[in-house]
Design a protein around this motif. Structure first.
Motif, PDB file in Angstrom:
ATOM      1  N   LEU A   1     109.396  -8.329  15.866  1.00 54.70           N
ATOM      2  CA  LEU A   1     108.340  -9.024  16.204  1.00 54.70           C
ATOM      3  C   LEU A   1     108.536 -10.407  17.134  1.00 54.70           C
ATOM      4  N   SER A   2     107.778 -10.748  18.180  1.00 58.11           N
ATOM      5  CA  SER A   2     107.801 -11.852  18.971  1.00 58.11           C
ATOM      6  C   SER A   2     107.440 -12.998  17.891  1.00 58.11           C
ATOM      7  N   PRO A   3     107.807 -14.346  18.172  1.00 58.45           N
ATOM      8  CA  PRO A   3     107.559 -15.408  17.185  1.00 58.45           C
ATOM      9  C   PRO A   3     105.851 -15.452  17.054  1.00 58.45           C
ATOM     10  N   SER A   4     105.055 -15.054  17.868  1.00 58.23           N
ATOM     11  CA  SER A   4     103.702 -15.192  17.745  1.00 58.23           C
ATOM     12  C   SER A   4     103.204 -14.073  16.736  1.00 58.23           C
ATOM     13  N   GLU A   5     103.652 -12.753  17.117  1.00 58.50           N
ATOM     14  CA  GLU A   5     103.572 -11.935  16.135  1.00 58.50           C
ATOM     15  C   GLU A   5     104.090 -11.980  14.614  1.00 58.50           C
ATOM     16  N   LEU A   6     105.022 -12.530  14.752  1.00 61.25           N
ATOM     17  CA  LEU A   6     105.678 -12.829  13.273  1.00 61.25           C
ATOM     18  C   LEU A   6     104.948 -13.844  12.258  1.00 61.25           C
ATOM     19  N   LEU A   7     104.378 -14.805  13.322  1.00 66.69           N
ATOM     20  CA  LEU A   7     103.596 -16.093  12.431  1.00 66.69           C
ATOM     21  C   LEU A   7     102.383 -15.101  11.939  1.00 66.69           C
ATOM     22  N   PHE A   8     101.603 -14.387  12.798  1.00 69.80           N
ATOM     23  CA  PHE A   8     100.584 -13.834  12.153  1.00 69.80           C
ATOM     24  C   PHE A   8     100.681 -12.699  11.041  1.00 69.80           C
ATOM     25  N   ARG A   9     101.832 -12.050  11.038  1.00 71.26           N
ATOM     26  CA  ARG A   9     102.027 -11.452   9.798  1.00 71.26           C
ATOM     27  C   ARG A   9     102.410 -12.130   8.555  1.00 71.26           C
ATOM     28  N   ALA A  10     103.198 -13.284   8.884  1.00 72.32           N
ATOM     29  CA  ALA A  10     103.491 -14.072   7.776  1.00 72.32           C
ATOM     30  C   ALA A  10     102.206 -14.901   7.110  1.00 72.32           C
ATOM     31  N   ASN A  11     101.425 -15.250   8.133  1.00 74.60           N
ATOM     32  CA  ASN A  11     100.434 -15.785   7.401  1.00 74.60           C
ATOM     33  C   ASN A  11      99.359 -15.119   6.525  1.00 74.60           C
TER      34      ASN A  11
ATOM     35  N   ALA B   1      96.665 -22.159  13.215  1.00 75.33           N
ATOM     36  CA  ALA B   1      96.729 -22.932  11.901  1.00 75.33           C
ATOM     37  C   ALA B   1      97.795 -22.796  11.228  1.00 75.33           C
ATOM     38  N   PRO B   2      98.059 -24.039  10.544  1.00 78.43           N
ATOM     39  CA  PRO B   2      99.280 -23.935   9.628  1.00 78.43           C
ATOM     40  C   PRO B   2      99.062 -22.518   8.730  1.00 78.43           C
ATOM     41  N   LEU B   3     100.329 -22.053   8.235  1.00 77.62           N
ATOM     42  CA  LEU B   3     100.300 -20.790   7.467  1.00 77.62           C
ATOM     43  C   LEU B   3      99.663 -21.038   6.000  1.00 77.62           C
ATOM     44  N   GLY B   4      98.810 -20.118   5.748  1.00 78.38           N
ATOM     45  CA  GLY B   4      98.259 -20.210   4.438  1.00 78.38           C
ATOM     46  C   GLY B   4      96.847 -21.018   4.363  1.00 78.38           C
ATOM     47  N   VAL B   5      96.176 -21.252   5.471  1.00 76.11           N
ATOM     48  CA  VAL B   5      95.088 -22.021   5.534  1.00 76.11           C
ATOM     49  C   VAL B   5      93.821 -21.062   5.708  1.00 76.11           C
ATOM     50  N   VAL B   6      93.837 -20.070   6.621  1.00 77.59           N
ATOM     51  CA  VAL B   6      92.763 -19.147   6.957  1.00 77.59           C
ATOM     52  C   VAL B   6      93.665 -17.695   6.716  1.00 77.59           C
TER      53      VAL B   6
ATOM     54  N   SER C   1     103.857 -21.786  17.202  1.00 77.46           N
ATOM     55  CA  SER C   1     103.645 -23.056  16.490  1.00 77.46           C
ATOM     56  C   SER C   1     102.656 -22.472  15.612  1.00 77.46           C
ATOM     57  N   ALA C   2     102.658 -23.060  14.273  1.00 78.10           N
ATOM     58  CA  ALA C   2     101.695 -22.912  13.326  1.00 78.10           C
ATOM     59  C   ALA C   2     101.462 -24.263  12.777  1.00 78.10           C
ATOM     60  N   GLY C   3     100.499 -24.881  13.623  1.00 74.64           N
ATOM     61  CA  GLY C   3     100.038 -26.434  13.389  1.00 74.64           C
ATOM     62  C   GLY C   3     101.206 -27.258  13.602  1.00 74.64           C
ATOM     63  N   HIS C   4     102.314 -27.027  13.777  1.00 72.59           N
ATOM     64  CA  HIS C   4     103.582 -28.037  13.902  1.00 72.59           C
ATOM     65  C   HIS C   4     103.414 -29.064  14.819  1.00 72.59           C
ATOM     66  N   ASN C   5     103.989 -30.053  15.065  1.00 73.07           N
ATOM     67  CA  ASN C   5     104.166 -31.060  16.092  1.00 73.07           C
ATOM     68  C   ASN C   5     104.744 -30.124  17.416  1.00 73.07           C
ATOM     69  N   ASP C   6     104.528 -30.938  18.678  1.00 73.87           N
ATOM     70  CA  ASP C   6     105.028 -30.242  19.791  1.00 73.87           C
ATOM     71  C   ASP C   6     106.338 -30.759  19.749  1.00 73.87           C
TER      72      ASP C   6
ATOM     73  N   HIS D   1      93.092 -14.796   8.636  1.00 75.85           N
ATOM     74  CA  HIS D   1      93.416 -14.005   9.809  1.00 75.85           C
ATOM     75  C   HIS D   1      93.266 -15.112  11.004  1.00 75.85           C
ATOM     76  N   THR D   2      94.175 -15.314  11.797  1.00 77.54           N
ATOM     77  CA  THR D   2      94.107 -16.384  12.990  1.00 77.54           C
ATOM     78  C   THR D   2      95.180 -15.874  13.894  1.00 77.54           C
ATOM     79  N   ASN D   3      94.828 -16.074  15.112  1.00 76.06           N
ATOM     80  CA  ASN D   3      96.006 -15.648  16.219  1.00 76.06           C
ATOM     81  C   ASN D   3      96.918 -16.898  16.554  1.00 76.06           C
ATOM     82  N   TYR D   4      98.253 -16.739  16.983  1.00 74.48           N
ATOM     83  CA  TYR D   4      99.002 -17.652  17.461  1.00 74.48           C
ATOM     84  C   TYR D   4      99.510 -17.579  18.823  1.00 74.48           C
ATOM     85  N   GLN D   5      99.384 -18.796  19.301  1.00 72.36           N
ATOM     86  CA  GLN D   5      99.782 -18.558  20.791  1.00 72.36           C
ATOM     87  C   GLN D   5     100.731 -19.572  20.981  1.00 72.36           C
TER      88      GLN D   5
END
Length: 915
Positions: free
Chosen positions: A619-629, A683-688, A660-665, A690-694
């Motif tokens: 998975l790409s970083p964006s896809e991986l964060l989506f699945r982890a969330n 959004a940070p992981l665990g908040v909502v 990034s999942a709600g983290h500093n630049d 279903h959310t997309n990560y760009q």
């Protein structure tokens, strides 16, 4: 009496009955016929019992036991049926037992009154009894002889009949020999066809080999036959299939390669005949000693697949003849070829089945990892965790029962057991002295697979009786950095086979997250029970220590430095990195809300899920964060969440993908000192749920620096309330960008501590610096004809491009020698006996910093490293070049050598440090 004045052989008496006349010439003919009959079947004695003018039977020829032979002749003459009498049997209840084996064949018409007599053969040389084949041959001979005699009834006016009869008898003898050979050839062809059909239609190798060896025993008329296969190390021949009375005793013996007849055949690859085994020193005597068997003669042939000997087949002790003949070798080779084909076919099918099973297992493993991760997130106590995870184990490993055996940390004299039986998980406790097997395996750390036999059950104590049924697999587990001493077990495999290495790999894969989850839950329960803040801090630190990597990645591509310091007793920050070979790397920093034990456990769950996803998927970083969330949200009802910045670096393209999942630049500092902030949305992981990560993608160049950090690195304040700030943070690093990464990180921390002028940190400090080195990197590719004349061109190609760059002593010579050996193997062996037109091979080298990687590709025969013999260094130093020495040289001179066959091409990888 001259032959032309002889009377007819068959005459009529006064009563109209037929009888055979007698004369010295005819007696000579009779004795000649008897001699030939004896030769056919290796008989000791032979005689005609012929009807005379008075109607009685008169004997012509010598017989040892005249009484028995006479009774047998009268019985056959009266019944008009040929018989075989075995030694020691009774012709009738009143008669004495036969002192020898007999064949008695009737001469005359079965229907009619022309009864001429009986041909009797007494005793077979070297053996106890005649065979049915012997009876068939003599019966055939007698029937044709009777036809020749019968023709003389009408020859009383033909004086030349004697000469014609003599000629006919000679033709009959030749015809009998031909008939015997034809019968054997027909039988052999029928057996070969039957064996071929069996091999093509059956997948049961054991059954096929038994049938082939039984057929060989029958065709060659021997007391026994056997098939021996080479063991994995090719040091011994092991009896695999044995026919004959001594199969159990013989099956336990190993024959060293090079010893005995079978061991010699395995080395020479040539069949052998030994007809005087008792006086031949080459015969392996251990077989006769173990089986109390006397080997008289041996016929042996190698089992060959391709150019490799995989075993030997033997036929032992001829039954109805003295010796094996050279004619037997060609026939026996057909059986050895049939066995080799059957074994090769089965091995190919087994390999295909194993490959399919492994693919299925890998897919199943990924599903089980996700199921286990979800079970870990959903479980809030040990029993709940075990109920879910043991159910996954029994399903995944297709078994009846599973469980976890734990040595209690508090009570060292008691064993805790979670056992899933009949679909229900129960917690039980056993005294330490009620287990022997589990304790010994946990002590050694070695897994064990076994079938529960009566002998094994004798060593069982109460715990083993409670948990282990039919067959079992036990895996000791002791997570690094933890105090857990335990073992996972599965028992009662559903299939016909017991547990195997694939099951063990699966259990190992699932054991790590389960053990960590259990230990975390157990530690959590310990904190709740004791209500001790101090204990909570200690346990939380243990969890965090298990989460963070043990060491830094070492690579010529970059210089990595990292530092993470907790503001108080425990930290809410964590970081991770992972190398996927030499081509791909991932890095992340994260900050979990809260710093209590639940936050640490939440951190452990989160890091475990992210690690599992990143290391088992593409998975790409964006896809991986989506699945982890999605997974983390299910256990975030307490309001905990994690911010995280994740990157993936591809060496070949120098591409960095991030999300990034709600983290500093995060910060990208270019080689010229300019910089850019890497921004992501999500959004940070665990908040909502279903959310997309760009995220984004950048192209890195040598000299660039990446800085990953958490907010504690920039939010520290001075005594006047001034914030350290992002600008100050970036400028400080840019000014020191020429220093080592670890030095930069430590300098930043010291500067922040000096700025705050306080011993206590405002927040957790985590900074990771990644400097991309000025690595000299280039690659070249060239194709060569697979010809000995091209090998010097390969050396010139390497010399032209690399000689000036190689400064390490002897490295250039090592590389040239290794390439010379590798190319020679391709030219002389890989393309040997192939029909490939214009064969070629390709050489590709890539220089990265101080490491040289060389890849050779050819399309010849598949190369199997396991089949390369171990070389004799002594022999090669003497100038006696032996097989395998080239591979030995390559693997000795280069830092790393590996081989791959992708279904079409052989790929050889060589690696060497050159500076």
């Amino acid at each position: 009496m001259k032959p032309n004045s002889l009377p007819p052989i068959i005459l009529k008496n006064q009563d109209g009955g037929f009888y055979l006349s007698s004369s010295s010439e005819l007696d000579d003919l009779y004795h000649f016929i008897l001699g030939q009959a004896k030769r056919f079947v290796s008989a000791k004695s032979a005689a005609f019992y012929l009807r005379n003018e008075r109607g009685n039977l008169s004997r012509i020829g010598l017989i040892s036991d005249k009484n028995n032979a006479g009774l047998i002749a009268k019985h056959v003459f009266k019944s008009k049926k040929s018989i075989l009498v075995k030694k020691g049997t009774h012709l009738n209840p009143e008669s004495a037992p036969a002192s020898e084996s007999y064949i008695a064949c009737y001469l005359g018409d079965e229907i009619g009154d022309m009864s001429l007599g009986v041909l009797v053969l007494e005793g077979i040389k070297h053996f106890q009894n005649f065979s049915e084949q012997d009876l068939d041959l003599i019966n055939y001979f007698s029937a044709n002889l009777n036809a020749l005699f019968k023709d003389t009834v009408f020859s009383d006016k033909e004086p030349q009949f004697f000469n014609s009869l003599t000629t006919s008898v000679l033709l009959l003898i030749d015809n009998a020999n031909i008939h015997n050979n034809n019968n054997r050839l027909q039988y052999f062809l029928e057996e070969i066809i039957r064996v071929a059909v069996l091999i093509n239609t059956s997948v049961d190798l054991e059954h096929v080999l038994v049938m082939v060896m039984e057929s060989a025993k029958s065709v060659f008329r021997t007391e026994a036959s056997s098939l021996l296969l080479l063991d994995e190390k090719k040091e011994y021949l092991v009896f695999h299939t044995v026919t004959g009375e001594k199969r159990e005793e013989v099956s336990k013996i190993k024959v060293p390669v090079g010893q005995g007849i079978a061991g010699t055949v395995a080395v020479t690859k040539q069949p052998m005949i030994i007809n005087d085994a008792q006086n031949d020193d080459r015969v392996f005597r251990d077989v006769d000693k173990a089986s109390n068997f006397i080997t008289r003669n041996i016929l042996a042939s190698p089992l060959i697949v391709g150019d490799e000997v995989i075993g030997v087949i033997e036929a032992i002790n001829t039954i109805d003849r003295n010796n094996f003949s050279q004619d037997d070798i060609d026939t026996f080779l057909s059986f050895s070829s049939a066995c080799a084909v059957a074994i090769q076919k089965t091995r190919l099918l087994d390999n295909l089945n194993v490959t399919n099973l492994e693919l299925k297992q890998k897919l199943s493993t990924l599903e089980s990892i996700f199921d286990l991760g979800q079970a870990v997130l959903e479980s809030h106590d040990e029993l709940g965790l075990m109920s879910k995870t043991l159910s996954i184990l029994t399903k995944e490993l297709s078994c009846e029962d599973a469980g976890m055996v734990i040595i209690e940390e508090k009570n060292k004299n008691r064993i805790q057991v979670y056992a899933r039986q009949l679909g229900i998980v129960r917690e039980s406790f056993f005294p330490m002295f009620e287990s022997r097997l589990f304790l010994s395996l946990m002590e050694s750390g070695n897994p064990r697979m076994a079938v529960v036999t009566p002998q094994l059950e004798e060593s069982f104590l109460e715990l083993e009786f409670y948990t282990l049924k039919k067959n079992f697999l036990i895996l000791p587990i002791a997570p690094r950095g933890g105090n857990l001493r335990a073992a996972l077990y599965v028992s009662g495999k559903h299939s016909a086979h017991s547990f195997n290495e694939t099951d063990l790999r699966m259990l190992k894969t699932l054991s790590s997250p389960l053990a960590k989850a259990y230990e975390n839950l157990r530690l959590n329960q310990e904190i709740i029970t004791k209500k001790s803040i101090e204990k909570e801090i200690e346990i939380t630190r243990k969890i965090q220590n298990n989460i963070l990597p043990n060491g830094l990645i070492q690579s010529p591509l970059f210089d990595l430095g990292v530092m993470s310091v907790a503001a108080k007793e425990v930290s809410g920050d964590f970081y991770d990195f992972h190398a996927f070979g030499d081509e791909q790397f991932s890095f992340l920093v994260a900050d979990v809300s809260g710093k209590s034990l639940p936050a640490a456990i939440f951190m452990a769950m989160s890091s475990s899920i992210i690690r599992t996803l990143s290391r088992t998927t593409d998975l790409s970083p964006s896809e991986l964060l989506f699945r982890a969330n999605q997974l983390i949200y299910e256990d975030s009802q307490s309001g905990m969440f994690v911010t995280l910045f994740l990157v993936n670096y591809q060496r070949k393209t120098r591409t960095l993908k991030f999300a990034s999942a709600g983290h500093n630049d995060q910060i990208w500092i270019r080689g010229d000192g300019s910089y850019e902030l890497l921004k992501g949305k999500g959004a940070p992981l665990g908040v909502v749920p279903h959310t997309n990560y760009q995220g984004g993608e950048i192209q890195l160049e040598p000299g660039d620096i990446l800085v990953f950090y958490t907010d504690g690195a920039i939010e520290e304040k001075s005594p006047d309330g001034e914030e350290y700030g992002l600008d100050r943070f970036i400028e400080f690093i840019i000014q020191r960008r020429d220093a080592a990464s670890q030095d930069i990180v430590e300098a930043v921390y010291d500067d922040i501590r000096s700025f705050s002028n306080s011993e206590e940190q405002y927040d957790d400090f985590t900074v990771m610096v990644l400097k991309f080195a000025e690595v000299t990197s280039f690659e070249m590719v060239k194709s060569f004809d697979a010809s000995p004349n091209e090998i010097p061109k390969l050396r010139d190609f390497i010399s032209e491009h690399l000689e000036s760059k190689i400064t390490k002593p002897f490295a250039f010579d090592d590389i040239l020698i290794s390439l010379d050996e590798a190319a020679t193997n391709i030219v002389m062996h890989s393309y040997k006996d192939t029909e490939i037109l214009n064969p070629k091979f390709e050489c590709k080298f890539e220089l990265i910093g101080d490491k040289l990687k060389i890849v050779l590709v050819d399309e010849g025969k598949p190369f199997d490293r396991k089949k390369v013999p171990k070389p004799s260094v002594e022999a090669n130093l003497k100038g006696e070049r032996k097989g395998g020495f080239g591979v030995y040289l390559m693997e000795t001179l280069m830092d790393k050598v590996s081989y791959e066959y992708n279904g079409k091409q052989n790929i050889t990888y060589l690696e060497k440090t050159i500076v």
